[in-house]
Motif scaffolding. Structure first.
Motif, PDB file in Angstrom:
ATOM      1  N   MET A 171       0.834  -1.189   0.000  1.00  0.00           N
ATOM      2  CA  MET A 171       0.000   0.000   0.000  1.00  0.00           C
ATOM      3  C   MET A 171       0.880   1.254   0.000  1.00  0.00           C
ATOM      4  N   LYS A 172       0.574   2.170  -0.880  1.00  0.00           N
ATOM      5  CA  LYS A 172       1.329   3.420  -0.976  1.00  0.00           C
ATOM      6  C   LYS A 172       1.053   4.273   0.262  1.00  0.00           C
ATOM      7  N   LEU A 173       2.122   4.801   0.846  1.00  0.00           N
ATOM      8  CA  LEU A 173       1.992   5.677   2.009  1.00  0.00           C
ATOM      9  C   LEU A 173       1.782   7.115   1.560  1.00  0.00           C
ATOM     10  N   ASP A 174       0.993   7.860   2.326  1.00  0.00           N
ATOM     11  CA  ASP A 174       0.788   9.268   1.977  1.00  0.00           C
ATOM     12  C   ASP A 174       1.969  10.100   2.472  1.00  0.00           C
ATOM     13  N   ASP A 175       2.070  11.324   1.953  1.00  0.00           N
ATOM     14  CA  ASP A 175       3.219  12.184   2.258  1.00  0.00           C
ATOM     15  C   ASP A 175       3.393  12.415   3.753  1.00  0.00           C
ATOM     16  N   ALA A 176       2.298  12.631   4.474  1.00  0.00           N
ATOM     17  CA  ALA A 176       2.384  12.904   5.917  1.00  0.00           C
ATOM     18  C   ALA A 176       2.960  11.699   6.661  1.00  0.00           C
ATOM     19  N   THR A 177       2.534  10.508   6.280  1.00  0.00           N
ATOM     20  CA  THR A 177       3.045   9.285   6.914  1.00  0.00           C
ATOM     21  C   THR A 177       4.519   9.107   6.612  1.00  0.00           C
ATOM     22  N   ILE A 178       4.903   9.361   5.378  1.00  0.00           N
ATOM     23  CA  ILE A 178       6.307   9.232   4.977  1.00  0.00           C
ATOM     24  C   ILE A 178       7.167  10.212   5.773  1.00  0.00           C
ATOM     25  N   GLU A 179       6.740  11.462   5.837  1.00  0.00           N
ATOM     26  CA  GLU A 179       7.512  12.476   6.571  1.00  0.00           C
ATOM     27  C   GLU A 179       7.645  12.097   8.050  1.00  0.00           C
ATOM     28  N   LYS A 180       6.589  11.548   8.628  1.00  0.00           N
ATOM     29  CA  LYS A 180       6.633  11.129  10.039  1.00  0.00           C
ATOM     30  C   LYS A 180       7.618   9.969  10.219  1.00  0.00           C
ATOM     31  N   LYS A 181       7.569   9.000   9.322  1.00  0.00           N
ATOM     32  CA  LYS A 181       8.477   7.849   9.410  1.00  0.00           C
ATOM     33  C   LYS A 181       9.934   8.287   9.212  1.00  0.00           C
ATOM     34  N   LEU A 182      10.149   9.304   8.389  1.00  0.00           N
ATOM     35  CA  LEU A 182      11.517   9.768   8.124  1.00  0.00           C
ATOM     36  C   LEU A 182      12.181  10.363   9.360  1.00  0.00           C
ATOM     37  N   LEU A 183      11.400  10.732  10.358  1.00  0.00           N
ATOM     38  CA  LEU A 183      11.988  11.231  11.600  1.00  0.00           C
ATOM     39  C   LEU A 183      12.895  10.177  12.226  1.00  0.00           C
ATOM     40  N   GLN A 184      12.616   8.910  11.961  1.00  0.00           N
ATOM     41  CA  GLN A 184      13.445   7.814  12.473  1.00  0.00           C
ATOM     42  C   GLN A 184      14.626   7.513  11.543  1.00  0.00           C
ATOM     43  N   PHE A 185      14.668   8.185  10.397  1.00  0.00           N
ATOM     44  CA  PHE A 185      15.711   7.954   9.389  1.00  0.00           C
ATOM     45  C   PHE A 185      16.330   9.291   8.976  1.00  0.00           C
ATOM     46  N   PRO A 186      17.135   9.889   9.858  1.00  0.00           N
ATOM     47  CA  PRO A 186      17.662  11.237   9.572  1.00  0.00           C
ATOM     48  C   PRO A 186      18.563  11.316   8.341  1.00  0.00           C
ATOM     49  N   ASP A 187      19.103  10.186   7.889  1.00  0.00           N
ATOM     50  CA  ASP A 187      19.982  10.196   6.713  1.00  0.00           C
ATOM     51  C   ASP A 187      19.217  10.066   5.400  1.00  0.00           C
ATOM     52  N   TRP A 188      17.884   9.998   5.467  1.00  0.00           N
ATOM     53  CA  TRP A 188      17.061   9.785   4.278  1.00  0.00           C
ATOM     54  C   TRP A 188      16.182  10.996   4.013  1.00  0.00           C
ATOM     55  N   ASP A 189      15.944  11.264   2.728  1.00  0.00           N
ATOM     56  CA  ASP A 189      15.068  12.357   2.294  1.00  0.00           C
ATOM     57  C   ASP A 189      13.991  11.791   1.382  1.00  0.00           C
ATOM     58  N   TYR A 190      12.868  12.504   1.307  1.00  0.00           N
ATOM     59  CA  TYR A 190      11.766  12.088   0.441  1.00  0.00           C
ATOM     60  C   TYR A 190      11.572  13.119  -0.663  1.00  0.00           C
ATOM     61  N   TYR A 191      11.740  12.688  -1.896  1.00  0.00           N
ATOM     62  CA  TYR A 191      11.434  13.525  -3.063  1.00  0.00           C
ATOM     63  C   TYR A 191      11.318  12.607  -4.279  1.00  0.00           C
ATOM     64  N   ASN A 192      10.696  13.110  -5.333  1.00  0.00           N
ATOM     65  CA  ASN A 192      10.500  12.343  -6.578  1.00  0.00           C
ATOM     66  C   ASN A 192       9.879  10.973  -6.320  1.00  0.00           C
ATOM     67  N   ASN A 193       8.932  10.927  -5.379  1.00  0.00           N
ATOM     68  CA  ASN A 193       8.167   9.696  -5.129  1.00  0.00           C
ATOM     69  C   ASN A 193       9.017   8.534  -4.611  1.00  0.00           C
ATOM     70  N   ALA A 194      10.133   8.851  -3.933  1.00  0.00           N
ATOM     71  CA  ALA A 194      11.011   7.816  -3.380  1.00  0.00           C
ATOM     72  C   ALA A 194      11.744   8.380  -2.168  1.00  0.00           C
ATOM     73  N   ILE A 195      12.307   7.480  -1.358  1.00  0.00           N
ATOM     74  CA  ILE A 195      13.190   7.932  -0.281  1.00  0.00           C
ATOM     75  C   ILE A 195      14.632   7.689  -0.736  1.00  0.00           C
ATOM     76  N   HIS A 196      15.494   8.628  -0.401  1.00  0.00           N
ATOM     77  CA  HIS A 196      16.863   8.643  -0.922  1.00  0.00           C
ATOM     78  C   HIS A 196      17.865   8.832   0.207  1.00  0.00           C
ATOM     79  N   SER A 197      19.023   8.196   0.053  1.00  0.00           N
ATOM     80  CA  SER A 197      20.123   8.433   0.967  1.00  0.00           C
ATOM     81  C   SER A 197      21.442   8.291   0.225  1.00  0.00           C
ATOM     82  N   GLU A 198      22.480   8.822   0.837  1.00  0.00           N
ATOM     83  CA  GLU A 198      23.825   8.750   0.282  1.00  0.00           C
ATOM     84  C   GLU A 198      24.770   8.389   1.417  1.00  0.00           C
ATOM     85  N   PHE A 199      25.603   7.399   1.181  1.00  0.00           N
ATOM     86  CA  PHE A 199      26.550   6.947   2.201  1.00  0.00           C
ATOM     87  C   PHE A 199      27.965   7.070   1.659  1.00  0.00           C
ATOM     88  N   GLU A 200      28.860   7.580   2.496  1.00  0.00           N
ATOM     89  CA  GLU A 200      30.262   7.718   2.102  1.00  0.00           C
ATOM     90  C   GLU A 200      31.115   6.803   2.966  1.00  0.00           C
TER      91      GLU A 200
END
Length: 95
Positions: free
Chosen positions: A1-30
């Protein structure tokens, strides 16, 4: 089930290294070097197979960029957050 933007933004609080844009969550690791980056990618690949959920990712030398979305639902689902959590755990061990 597709999550709505508000749910995604709330869940991202637990994932500080991830961002939500272009209909996906993104991260970069060095990493320290290519070998460490590739080692993490290998471990992530096994986890992806276990979850049967695969990222869009790219690697240049010691940097790994990852985008997660669920094609079946046309956006971000719980599957993406489950995989993001596993990726975080794998990367933490590498560091």
């Amino acid at each position: 089930m597709k999550l709505d933007d508000a749910t995604i933004e709330k869940k991202l609080l637990q994932f500080p290294d991830w961002d939500y844009y272009n209909n996906a969550i993104h991260s970069e690791f060095e990493f320290d070097n290519f070998k460490d980056c590739f080692s993490a990618m290998s471990r992530i690949a096994f986890e992806c197979e276990a979850q049967n959920h695969h990222p869009n990712w790219s690697n240049v030398y010691n940097v790994l960029k990852i985008s997660l979305s669920t094609h079946d639902v046309g956006g971000v689902s719980q599957k993406d957050f489950k995989l993001a959590e596993a990726i975080e755990n794998i990367v933490e061990v590498e560091e």
